[in-house]
Design a protein around this motif. Sequence first.
Motif, short mmCIF file in Angstrom:
data_model
loop_
_atom_site.label_atom_id
_atom_site.label_comp_id
_atom_site.label_asym_id
_atom_site.label_seq_id
_atom_site.Cartn_x
_atom_site.Cartn_y
_atom_site.Cartn_z
N ALA A 204 81.43 41.36 115.19
CA ALA A 204 82.62 40.82 114.53
C ALA A 204 82.33 39.47 113.89
O ALA A 204 82.91 39.12 112.85
N ARG B 10 81.32 39.40 110.14
CA ARG B 10 82.25 39.82 109.08
C ARG B 10 82.18 38.90 107.85
O ARG B 10 82.09 39.41 106.72
N GLN C 203 81.12 40.39 104.27
CA GLN C 203 82.08 40.31 103.17
C GLN C 203 81.47 39.60 101.97
O GLN C 203 81.67 40.02 100.81
N LEU D 231 81.92 48.09 110.85
CA LEU D 231 82.22 46.84 110.16
C LEU D 231 81.88 46.94 108.68
O LEU D 231 82.69 46.58 107.81
N GLU D 232 80.69 47.44 108.37
CA GLU D 232 80.27 47.54 106.97
C GLU D 232 81.18 48.48 106.19
O GLU D 232 81.59 48.17 105.06
N ASP E 198 84.27 49.36 106.92
CA ASP E 198 85.60 48.76 106.83
C ASP E 198 85.67 47.78 105.66
O ASP E 198 86.63 47.79 104.87
N ILE E 199 84.66 46.94 105.52
CA ILE E 199 84.66 45.94 104.45
C ILE E 199 84.47 46.60 103.09
O ILE E 199 85.15 46.25 102.11
#
Length: 405
Positions: A117, A120, A124, A362-363, A365-366
């Motif tokens: 996390a 991020r 981003q 995470l990747e 999601d972004i």
Amino acid sequence: MTSTEATTTEVPEFPMPRAKDRPFDPPPAARATLATQAPTRVKVWDGSTPWLVTHYEDQRALLRSPKVSSDALRPGYPLSVPSTGQRSAISFILMDDPEHARLRRMVTGSFSVKRIAKMRPAVQRIVDDLIDELLAGPNPVDLVEAFALPVPSLVICELLGVPYSDHDFFQDNSKAIINRHTTAEDRMAAHGNLAGYLDGLVGEKLERPADDLLSGLAGRVRAGELTRSEAAQMGVLLLIAGHETTANMIALGTLALLENPAQLARLRDADGPGLVSSAVEELLRYLNITHNGRRRVALEDLEISGVTIRAGEGIILANDVGNRDPDVFENPDELDLTRDARRHIAFGFGVHQCLGQPLARLELDIVYSTLYRRIPALRLAAPLEDIPFKHDGSVYGVYELPVAW
């Protein structure tokens, strides 16, 4: 209880071909086995006939069972490609506990949800910078080359401490390793190239440690917990897994959304992170880029859906079919971003569940929350039938994705 022998005179070959007009769906012949309610024999490249298991609950039961082995060097293990026969070329994901657990623990902390996390803002920034370059560059463009591959490559390089300037080298060699048509000699050479490269980097980290995963592995070497060769092999695994799988999910997910414009519009216009997170899980369920199944070998006799699998017999768990099981997912062939798809087995299940799933989530999601908002007019620049799909490797996706806006 049924016989352990195949019930048909002709055993189908595996992997099975996908339907040309339904490139996002599992092979029709594999899907058809869902109706049999039992494992069935298939024939693989070396002529052996392991069991194909397609039902979701059967797969989960086997993935958590101590009666099956992940050790690729055990007799009967259904290899997807010819083996080198060398333990040094086998990553810890193809080992059993306690050795699997010992090696996995060495890197688990680097992929904790809390630690990932914290990445991020950096991820981003990588995504935004690449979209800036997309918008300033040629139109149309190949999204694979310009965006889908660079995003996870840059991220895994930052996490591991690998120079991104070497990305052509490790991408070319990793493609050779995962392509099932690569000869055993060429695959071994490609693996040796990467192992030698990572060994050199581990050596550099031993002398000049930094705040990265390879430096952490080098510290384990210094403490006598790992050999330098083990550290290099783990680096190879993480480097390949860290960019090939996510790159294909970015490109294939984008293509699936472009082919489902109502779902894409819902995602693009979503207010808040909830739908984006749901979309990540649903696309993982729907697409299943690990499309040649997870492999195991029975350690002792066991019964699955009325079929006895004998000790020493190979097992292929078709996770792409399992994630389309109508007993678990209603209308499974529909892409529905509002579906609660968190029970999918795209990352596997049990002790061998994918280590890097927090980073992949995470990747994705972004990417899924950024790309389509910043380029709302994104569209395919070629007919779907002209898109070159990857049918020749262990990771499914597209070689190219021409897009325009």
